[in-house]
Design an enzyme around this catalytic site. Structure first.
Site, PDB file in Angstrom:
ATOM      1  N   ASP A   1     -22.728  -8.451  -4.528  1.00 62.63           N
ATOM      2  CA  ASP A   1     -21.750  -7.766  -3.674  1.00 62.63           C
ATOM      3  C   ASP A   1     -22.337  -7.605  -2.278  1.00 62.63           C
ATOM      4  O   ASP A   1     -23.449  -7.075  -2.111  1.00 62.63           O
ATOM      5  CB  ASP A   1     -21.424  -6.387  -4.264  1.00 62.63           C
TER       6      ASP A   1
ATOM      7  N   ASN B   1     -15.448  -5.840   8.466  1.00 57.79           N
ATOM      8  CA  ASN B   1     -14.018  -6.035   8.717  1.00 57.79           C
ATOM      9  C   ASN B   1     -13.483  -5.050   9.751  1.00 57.79           C
ATOM     10  O   ASN B   1     -12.703  -5.418  10.639  1.00 57.79           O
ATOM     11  CB  ASN B   1     -13.228  -5.884   7.410  1.00 57.79           C
TER      12      ASN B   1
ATOM     13  N   GLU C   1     -15.460  -9.062  -1.766  1.00 53.75           N
ATOM     14  CA  GLU C   1     -16.813  -9.520  -1.465  1.00 53.75           C
ATOM     15  C   GLU C   1     -17.680  -9.609  -2.715  1.00 53.75           C
ATOM     16  O   GLU C   1     -18.906  -9.678  -2.635  1.00 53.75           O
ATOM     17  CB  GLU C   1     -17.468  -8.578  -0.447  1.00 53.75           C
TER      18      GLU C   1
ATOM     19  N   ASP D   1     -13.995 -13.002   6.822  1.00 55.36           N
ATOM     20  CA  ASP D   1     -13.723 -14.251   6.118  1.00 55.36           C
ATOM     21  C   ASP D   1     -14.825 -15.282   6.376  1.00 55.36           C
ATOM     22  O   ASP D   1     -15.203 -16.043   5.475  1.00 55.36           O
ATOM     23  CB  ASP D   1     -12.376 -14.831   6.557  1.00 55.36           C
TER      24      ASP D   1
ATOM     25  N   HIS E   1     -11.084  -9.134  10.424  1.00 52.46           N
ATOM     26  CA  HIS E   1     -11.069  -9.853   9.147  1.00 52.46           C
ATOM     27  C   HIS E   1     -11.466 -11.312   9.296  1.00 52.46           C
ATOM     28  O   HIS E   1     -11.946 -11.927   8.328  1.00 52.46           O
ATOM     29  CB  HIS E   1      -9.680  -9.748   8.516  1.00 52.46           C
TER      30      HIS E   1
END
Length: 217
Positions: A95, A103, A138, A112, A108
């Protein structure tokens, strides 16, 4: 053949008629042959296009569109199948740390980009004896088949280290460093995939509570 003679109009007809019929018949035969060839070529192109489309659809059905690793459903199916086949190994729950902050602060698109880089890294590090999938957000998982505990931990440490070396360029051209917390569960033959995922997830959260960018096994 019957003893008669060909002369006059009869002789002309025996010469002209075959020639007169041969030309259009040959042309018709050539036209039909060409039409058949074109139809076969079009059918072959359509079949090739269909095969490519089916291959793409199968790939899209198995892979996560953003990261390129297995999607959640496919990874879980593969994990259950490996358990049924009697495999043992190590399950890594990965994670990204502070992903929400990335973010929120950089957008975002930057988030990404981080996920894509992580997916590329995991695909590169995944060998034939391992499967990698994105469970969502994630969160990623890697299962290493029939491996000893020492090798599994070394594998996880290589992943953790290489993630920490990644540089993500934000939309404002700022370089961002990312890290990940990893939980490891050793899976014996006949392991319960759901229980193993839960255990690896709990160990990953333990790594976060202890400071992040850590491995708990």
């Amino acid at each position: 053949m019957m003893g008669g003679q060909l002369a006059g109009a009869g002789l002309v007809m025996t010469i002209v008629c075959p020639l007169a019929t041969a030309i259009p018949m040959s042309s018709l035969h050539y036209l039909n042959t060409e039409r058949l060839r074109i139809a076969k070529d079009e059918a072959l192109r359509a079949q090739t296009a269909l095969e490519k489309a089916n291959t793409l659809l199968r790939k899209l059905a198995r892979e996560d569109s953003l990261t390129g690793v297995l999607n959640r459903a496919t990874f879980l199916d593969e994990l259950f199948l490996l358990s049924k086949k009697g495999y043992s190994g190590g399950l890594l729950f990965i994670d990204l740390d502070y992903f929400k902050t990335i973010n929120d602060n950089y957008g975002h698109a930057t988030g990404d980009a981080a996920l894509r880089r992580l997916g590329t890294l995991l695909k590169r590090l995944t060998t034939d004896n391992a499967i990698t999938g994105r469970l969502g957000g994630e969160e990623f998982c890697v299962f290493i088949k029939n491996a000893e505990a020492k090798y599994i931990y070394q594998y996880a440490e290589e992943i953790r280290e290489k993630i920490s070396l990644l540089h993500i360029v934000a939309t404002d051209n700022k370089n961002i460093r990312i890290t990940a917390s990893i939980g490891i569960t050793i899976c014996k033959v006949g392991f319960d995939p759901e229980r193993s995922l839960l255990e690896a997830d709990e160990k990953m959260y333990s790594a976060k509570r202890q400071g992040r960018n850590l491995i708990i096994a």
